[in-house]
Scaffold this motif. Structure first.
Motif, PDB file in Angstrom:
ATOM      1  N   ALA A 154      -6.513   5.424   2.970  1.00 38.81           N
ATOM      2  CA  ALA A 154      -6.769   4.932   4.236  1.00 38.81           C
ATOM      3  C   ALA A 154      -8.325   4.946   4.677  1.00 38.81           C
ATOM      4  O   ALA A 154      -8.874   4.042   5.396  1.00 38.81           O
TER       5      ALA A 154
ATOM      6  N   PRO B 121       0.959  -1.254   0.025  1.00 37.53           N
ATOM      7  CA  PRO B 121      -0.026  -0.027   0.076  1.00 37.53           C
ATOM      8  C   PRO B 121       0.923   1.344  -0.130  1.00 37.53           C
ATOM      9  O   PRO B 121       0.558   2.353  -0.618  1.00 37.53           O
TER      10      PRO B 121
ATOM     11  N   SER C  23     -10.440   0.040   2.484  1.00 40.20           N
ATOM     12  CA  SER C  23      -9.394  -0.162   3.520  1.00 40.20           C
ATOM     13  C   SER C  23     -10.224  -0.511   4.967  1.00 40.20           C
ATOM     14  O   SER C  23      -9.471  -1.142   5.648  1.00 40.20           O
TER      15      SER C  23
ATOM     16  N   LYS D 113      -9.098  -3.544   7.324  1.00 43.74           N
ATOM     17  CA  LYS D 113      -8.929  -3.494   8.891  1.00 43.74           C
ATOM     18  C   LYS D 113      -9.690  -4.472   9.548  1.00 43.74           C
ATOM     19  O   LYS D 113      -9.219  -5.053  10.510  1.00 43.74           O
TER      20      LYS D 113
ATOM     21  N   SER E 241     -10.796   4.753   2.486  1.00 43.75           N
ATOM     22  CA  SER E 241     -11.689   3.741   1.535  1.00 43.75           C
ATOM     23  C   SER E 241     -12.250   2.819   2.305  1.00 43.75           C
ATOM     24  O   SER E 241     -11.903   2.343   3.212  1.00 43.75           O
TER      25      SER E 241
ATOM     26  N   GLN F  38      -8.123   1.985  -3.803  1.00 42.89           N
ATOM     27  CA  GLN F  38      -8.710   1.578  -2.406  1.00 42.89           C
ATOM     28  C   GLN F  38      -7.866   0.967  -1.559  1.00 42.89           C
ATOM     29  O   GLN F  38      -7.979   0.906  -0.354  1.00 42.89           O
ATOM     30  N   ILE F  39      -6.607   0.174  -1.946  1.00 42.72           N
ATOM     31  CA  ILE F  39      -5.779  -0.420  -1.220  1.00 42.72           C
ATOM     32  C   ILE F  39      -5.008   0.906  -0.310  1.00 42.72           C
ATOM     33  O   ILE F  39      -4.600   0.586   0.606  1.00 42.72           O
TER      34      ILE F  39
END
Length: 302
Positions: free
Chosen positions: A188, A106, A193, A197, A190, A184-185
């Motif tokens: 933070a 990322p 993302s 998480k 998105s 999107q990767i």
């Protein structure tokens, strides 16, 4: 250079450095070769974010009940950790399955994005965390130049040039059909993302009882929105995802530590040995003992 001649060159280099069936790390960070000299049985793995360029042969990947077939000059992209089932369906001693895997970082993606004019970037809502695309000649050329560095006599060539070519590959991906997944990767905030998480939280607590409400709160999403986006990206519910992680981790424990099924099941969160064996057999198609005995003779594709 025509597309097929680029593919032939990529296959020739991969054949030289793919030392054995399975996955082999190279001297270039985040780059692996994958080879199989015969069709394989379905192989369950937790696939991390990566892009896989097929140079020879054919493979299928299953995510839940979805099937993805890919062959040259196509590539597979995975944008979040996903429990998938991979199977090489076309390969032989004379013409093995050959693939290059580039793990996605990322931080590197973010650096490349900052150098691209915002107007040139595409945006779209979260989508499935896996997809297939056809690689244009310019992208394949960059992939060949990256793997060609394995032939370099000077280590400094790989140290200096590999990061530059990796950035070019990411740039060309950002300019293509998979732009949204790469963005999107990197972003933070998105939705992908946030789901990433959540995946990390479930993975780190796979042996514990989890509440979906707590996971949703951890990633700052409403429960309904979290359920919707989690299923969109992973094709399964959070609890189904946790179950697959549990069973894959139990499989690793039995392989690496020679544990019996009851002990492995208990360590990953199962209280009932019979329930563990039943769900294990449903996912992997064999009882824990028979499955592990069979796996000991198979190449490692992780």
């Amino acid at each position: 250079m025509e597309g097929f001649s680029v593919i032939d060159r990529l296959a020739a280099i991969l054949a030289k450095y793919a030392e054995k069936d399975g996955a082999t790390a190279t001297e270039i960070p985040r780059v692996h070769t994958l080879r199989s000299t015969q069709p394989t049985e379905p192989i369950h793995i937790l696939h991390q974010p990566a892009v896989c360029f097929v140079a020879q042969g054919r493979k299928q990947t299953l995510l839940a009940d979805e099937v993805y077939f890919y062959e040259p000059p196509q590539f597979l992209i995975v944008s979040v950790d996903l429990p998938i089932v991979g199977q090489v369906v076309e390969a032989s001693e004379d013409k093995p399955y050959l693939c290059l895997r580039l793990d996605l970082d990322p931080a590197v993606i973010s650096e490349v994005i900052t150098e691209v004019p915002p107007s040139a970037l595409r945006s779209s809502p979260p989508a499935r965390g896996i997809d297939i695309s056809t690689a244009p000649a310019e992208l394949l050329d960059a992939v060949v130049r990256l793997v060609s560095l394995l032939d370099a006599e000077r280590d400094s060539d790989r140290k200096v040039l590999a990061p530059l070519i990796e950035r070019e590959i990411l740039y060309r991906l950002l300019m293509g059909d998979q732009a949204a997944r790469l963005q999107q990767i990197a972003y933070a905030e998105s939705k992908l993302s946030q789901i990433g998480k959540a995946v990390a939280m479930i993975k780190s607590n796979y042996s514990r009882l989890i509440r979906v409400d707590d996971v949703a709160a951890h990633v700052n999403m409403s429960v309904s929105s979290f359920h919707q986006h989690f299923r969109t990206v992973t094709s399964m519910s959070p609890l189904q995802y946790q179950k697959q992680i549990r069973l894959q981790e139990a499989r690793k424990l039995m392989l690496a530590q020679s544990l019996d099924a009851a002990t492995a099941g208990f360590m990953v969160g199962y209280e009932s040995p019979s329930q563990f064996s039943r769900e294990y057999s449903r996912l992997f198609g064999l009882s824990p003992r028979r499955d592990v005995d069979k796996l000991r003779n198979l190449p490692d594709f992780v």
